[in-house]
Design a protein around this motif. Structure first.
Motif, PDB file in Angstrom:
ATOM      1  N   THR A 136      -5.713   2.108 -15.760  1.00  0.00           N
ATOM      2  CA  THR A 136      -5.443   0.742 -15.509  1.00  0.00           C
ATOM      3  C   THR A 136      -5.736  -0.333 -16.525  1.00  0.00           C
ATOM      4  O   THR A 136      -6.788   0.021 -17.295  1.00  0.00           O
ATOM      5  CB  THR A 136      -6.245   0.591 -14.180  1.00  0.00           C
ATOM      6  OG1 THR A 136      -7.684   0.600 -14.396  1.00  0.00           O
ATOM      7  CG2 THR A 136      -5.641   1.067 -12.935  1.00  0.00           C
ATOM      8  N   HIS A 151      -6.310   2.293  -4.826  1.00  0.00           N
ATOM      9  CA  HIS A 151      -7.440   1.274  -5.240  1.00  0.00           C
ATOM     10  C   HIS A 151      -8.247   1.914  -6.531  1.00  0.00           C
ATOM     11  O   HIS A 151      -8.974   2.990  -6.347  1.00  0.00           O
ATOM     12  CB  HIS A 151      -8.272   1.043  -4.265  1.00  0.00           C
ATOM     13  CG  HIS A 151      -8.824  -0.299  -4.252  1.00  0.00           C
ATOM     14  ND1 HIS A 151     -10.016  -0.565  -5.092  1.00  0.00           N
ATOM     15  CD2 HIS A 151      -8.616  -1.403  -3.588  1.00  0.00           C
ATOM     16  CE1 HIS A 151     -10.340  -1.667  -5.014  1.00  0.00           C
ATOM     17  NE2 HIS A 151      -9.608  -2.365  -4.112  1.00  0.00           N
ATOM     18  N   TYR A 187      -1.936   2.104  -1.511  1.00  0.00           N
ATOM     19  CA  TYR A 187      -0.928   1.040  -1.134  1.00  0.00           C
ATOM     20  C   TYR A 187       0.439   1.665  -1.575  1.00  0.00           C
ATOM     21  O   TYR A 187       0.525   2.366  -2.612  1.00  0.00           O
ATOM     22  CB  TYR A 187      -1.409  -0.131  -1.909  1.00  0.00           C
ATOM     23  CG  TYR A 187      -2.765  -0.743  -1.865  1.00  0.00           C
ATOM     24  CD1 TYR A 187      -3.155  -1.633  -0.726  1.00  0.00           C
ATOM     25  CD2 TYR A 187      -3.602  -0.461  -2.733  1.00  0.00           C
ATOM     26  CE1 TYR A 187      -4.296  -2.027  -0.417  1.00  0.00           C
ATOM     27  CE2 TYR A 187      -4.944  -0.825  -2.173  1.00  0.00           C
ATOM     28  CZ  TYR A 187      -5.404  -1.420  -1.232  1.00  0.00           C
ATOM     29  OH  TYR A 187      -6.475  -2.209  -0.935  1.00  0.00           O
ATOM     30  N   VAL A 234      -1.507  -2.179  -9.879  1.00  0.00           N
ATOM     31  CA  VAL A 234      -2.805  -2.546  -9.303  1.00  0.00           C
ATOM     32  C   VAL A 234      -3.622  -3.085 -10.623  1.00  0.00           C
ATOM     33  O   VAL A 234      -3.531  -2.630 -11.636  1.00  0.00           O
ATOM     34  CB  VAL A 234      -3.459  -1.638  -8.506  1.00  0.00           C
ATOM     35  CG1 VAL A 234      -4.005  -0.464  -9.226  1.00  0.00           C
ATOM     36  CG2 VAL A 234      -4.910  -2.305  -7.972  1.00  0.00           C
ATOM     37  N   GLY A 256      -9.271  -4.324  -9.141  1.00  0.00           N
ATOM     38  CA  GLY A 256      -8.796  -3.972  -7.872  1.00  0.00           C
ATOM     39  C   GLY A 256      -8.965  -5.188  -6.965  1.00  0.00           C
ATOM     40  O   GLY A 256      -8.868  -5.204  -5.828  1.00  0.00           O
ATOM     41  N   LEU A 289      -2.763  -6.816  -6.578  1.00  0.00           N
ATOM     42  CA  LEU A 289      -1.372  -5.873  -6.561  1.00  0.00           C
ATOM     43  C   LEU A 289      -0.272  -6.692  -6.770  1.00  0.00           C
ATOM     44  O   LEU A 289       0.072  -7.890  -6.623  1.00  0.00           O
ATOM     45  CB  LEU A 289      -1.189  -5.337  -5.199  1.00  0.00           C
ATOM     46  CG  LEU A 289      -1.911  -3.935  -4.638  1.00  0.00           C
ATOM     47  CD1 LEU A 289      -1.645  -3.849  -3.275  1.00  0.00           C
ATOM     48  CD2 LEU A 289      -1.811  -2.815  -5.547  1.00  0.00           C
ATOM     49  N   LEU A 333      -6.302  -8.585  -3.046  1.00  0.00           N
ATOM     50  CA  LEU A 333      -6.985  -7.624  -2.151  1.00  0.00           C
ATOM     51  C   LEU A 333      -8.390  -8.175  -1.793  1.00  0.00           C
ATOM     52  O   LEU A 333      -9.320  -8.351  -2.766  1.00  0.00           O
ATOM     53  CB  LEU A 333      -7.022  -6.228  -2.977  1.00  0.00           C
ATOM     54  CG  LEU A 333      -5.852  -5.632  -3.429  1.00  0.00           C
ATOM     55  CD1 LEU A 333      -6.007  -4.349  -4.272  1.00  0.00           C
ATOM     56  CD2 LEU A 333      -4.882  -5.217  -2.206  1.00  0.00           C
ATOM     57  N   PRO A 384      -4.903  -6.227   2.002  1.00  0.00           N
ATOM     58  CA  PRO A 384      -3.999  -6.842   1.182  1.00  0.00           C
ATOM     59  C   PRO A 384      -3.616  -8.026   1.671  1.00  0.00           C
ATOM     60  O   PRO A 384      -3.180  -8.253   3.125  1.00  0.00           O
ATOM     61  CB  PRO A 384      -2.762  -6.083   0.801  1.00  0.00           C
ATOM     62  CG  PRO A 384      -2.624  -5.269   2.162  1.00  0.00           C
ATOM     63  CD  PRO A 384      -4.152  -5.189   2.577  1.00  0.00           C
TER      64      PRO A 384
END
Length: 402
Positions: free
Chosen positions: A23, A250, A258, A303, A307, A310, A325, A331
Motif C-alpha cells: 500500500t 483493510h 471490501y 485502499v 486505512g 477507499l 473508513l 465505509p
C-alpha cells in the motif's frame, strides 16, 4: 526461497512487512520522494505492449520512457515487491503470463512467457510469504496456482474451477440484473456463466479468495504454503446479480475487507473469521451519487495505506468514488471526482501515496491526480498522458533490479 521462510513466525513477519509495502506510504516530512516509474498495459490492437513512463516525484507528472512490445493485451500488471525489479503481466488476449526484469535504465527484459492455464487471465497476485502466484481466468472461471522460482520465473502447480462442475446447482449463475443496482440500469456484463475476476491471498497467507462475477460469490480456499495446494472451498453469497469484481483487505485489520460489485455499483463491507476463513457481509452501499439512475459499471478498488479511505472507480459515471473508513472500518461515501476521461478501469498510487494514476480506457489516456493526505480527496494534477486503451498501471521504484 530459503526453507526458514516457511516457519510460521517468519511467514507472519514477512507478511506484515509485505503488506505495508503493498500500500502507498506517506513520505516523511522533509524527505525527498524516491524516483519511480509507471508501467501501463492495455488492450490490443491499439495497445502495443507495456508503456513505460519516468515519474517526477515532485509533481507526479509522467514522461514517456519506452515501450516493451506485447501484442497479447497485457491488461493486468503486478510488481514483485519481495524481489524488486520483477514485473508480471497477465495477458488477457493471449491466455499467457509474462515475467519481466527491470534493467538499470528502467527498460523491461522478458524473462519468461508461459500459458496461464485457462481462458482470459484478468488478474495476477503474489502470495505474501510463500513462492506462489495466483491467476484467475474470466473466460474459463478457473484459478491457476503457479510456483515462483528464485529468479521469479513461474511453473504451474494446479488449476481450480470456481465451482464444482459436476454439481449444476453449485455453478448456477445469478440474475442478469442486479437487485441492488440503480434504477434503469442495463449493466449486463457476465451472468450467462461463471466468471472469475480477481484472486488474492489473505495478508497472513492462510487463505486464497476469488470473486466470481457470474455466480455472485466470493470463494475462499485454505492454502498450503509448502505445496501450493488449495483445500475445500467455501463461498459467500452476495446480493443477486451484483457481479463481484475487485476487493481489498483493510491495511490495519485483515479481518475486514471490501468488495466492489461491478453490475450493482455497490461496495460490500465484509468480515472474515481468521481461523476458519468464514465470510459474512456487514453492509452494502452504492458507489454512485444519491439519486443516480441508469447504467454504470464499477471497476477497481484501492485502499489508502493508513486505512482511512477507499477509492472506487465508476465506468460511465466516470468518477472516483471516495469512501471514508471509520475507526471500526465502516465505509461512508463522501465525494466523487471526475476522472477527466471515459471508462476508468484501474488506478494506482505512487510509492509516496501522494499521486494517483487513473487509466481511462476509452479516452486513451492516464490522468494524474494529487491526493490530499488529510481529507483523502483527489484533485486533477494537470496532466493527461496518452496511452492507447489503458487497462492497468503499475509502479516500480527507479533502478530497482536484481
Amino acid at each position: 526461497m530459503p526453507h526458514e521462510l516457511h516457519a510460521p513466525h517468519a511467514r507472519q513477519r514477512r507478511a506484515l512487512l509485505l503488506m505495508a509495502a503493498l500500500t502507498p506510504m506517506v513520505s516523511l516530512a522533509g524527505a525527498s520522494p524516491a524516483p519511480f516509474s509507471v508501467h501501463v498495459g492495455g488492450y490490443a490492437p491499439t495497445c502495443e505492449g507495456i508503456y513505460r513512463f519516468a515519474a517526477d516525484p515532485a509533481t507526479g507528472h509522467l514522461r514517456p520512457a519506452g515501450l516493451t512490445p506485447n501484442p497479447h493485451s497485457p491488461s493486468w500488471l503486478q510488481a514483485d515487491l519481495a524481489r524488486p525489479g520483477l514485473l508480471y503481466a497477465a495477458n488477457e488476449g493471449g491466455g499467457s503470463v509474462h515475467v519481466y526484469r527491470q534493467q538499470a535504465d528502467g527498460a523491461l527484459q522478458l524473462l519468461q512467457a508461459l500459458p496461464s492455464g485457462g481462458q482470459g487471465p484478468v488478474h495476477l497476485s503474489l502470495h505474501p510469504s510463500a513462492p506462489f502466484a495466483f491467476v484467475p481466468h474470466y473466460g474459463s472461471a478457473e484459478l491457476a496456482v503457479l510456483r515462483r522460482a528464485a529468479d521469479g520465473q513461474l511453473s504451474p502447480v494446479g488449476l481450480h474451477p470456481s465451482c464444482d462442475r459436476s454439481q449444476p446447482e453449485d455453478c448456477r449463475v445469478g440474475p442478469a440484473r442486479a437487485v441492488t443496482g440503480p434504477p434503469g440500469s442495463f449493466a449486463l456484463s457476465g451472468h450467462e456463466a461463471p466468471h472469475m475476476h480477481m484472486a488474492l491471498s489473505t495478508p497472513d497467507g492462510r487463505f486464497v479468495l476469488a470473486s466470481d462475477l457470474g455466480r455472485d460469490r466470493l470463494a475462499v480456499w485454505p492454502f498450503n504454503p509448502e505445496s501450493g495446494a488449495l483445500g475445500r472451498r467455501q463461498d459467500l453469497a452476495l446480493s443477486p446479480g451484483a457481479g463481484p469484481r475487485h476487493f481489498v483487505f483493510h491495511p490495519k485489520d485483515a479481518t475486514q475487507l471490501y468488495l466492489l460489485n461491478e453490475q450493482a455499483s455497490t461496495l460490500a463491507w465484509l468480515q472474515m473469521e481468521p481461523q476458519s476463513g468464514r465470510l459474512s457481509q456487514r453492509a452494502e452501499i452504492s458507489s454512485l451519487p444519491q439519486g443516480f439512475a441508469g447504467t454504470n459499471f464499477a471497476a477497481d478498488l484501492i485502499v489508502s495505506a493508513d486505512g482511512r479511505f477507499l477509492y472506487a472507480l465508476n465506468r460511465l459515471h466516470d468518477s472516483i468514488a471516495v469512501f471514508a473508513l471509520a475507526a471500526d472500518g465502516a465505509p461512508r461515501l463522501i465525494a466523487h471526482e471526475w476522472t477527466r476521461g471515459s471508462y476508468p478501469r484501474s488506478a494506482r498510487f505512487s510509492p509516496c501515496g501522494r499521486w494517483f494514476y487513473v487509466c481511462n480506457q476509452r479516452s486513451d489516456h492516464v490522468a494524474v491526480f494529487a491526493v490530499d493526505a488529510a481529507t483523502g480527496l483527489p484533485r486533477f494534477a494537470g496532466q493527461y498522458v496518452a496511452v492507447p486503451s489503458p487497462a492497468c498501471a503499475e509502479v516500480m521504484l527507479a533502478g530497482a533490479s536484481r
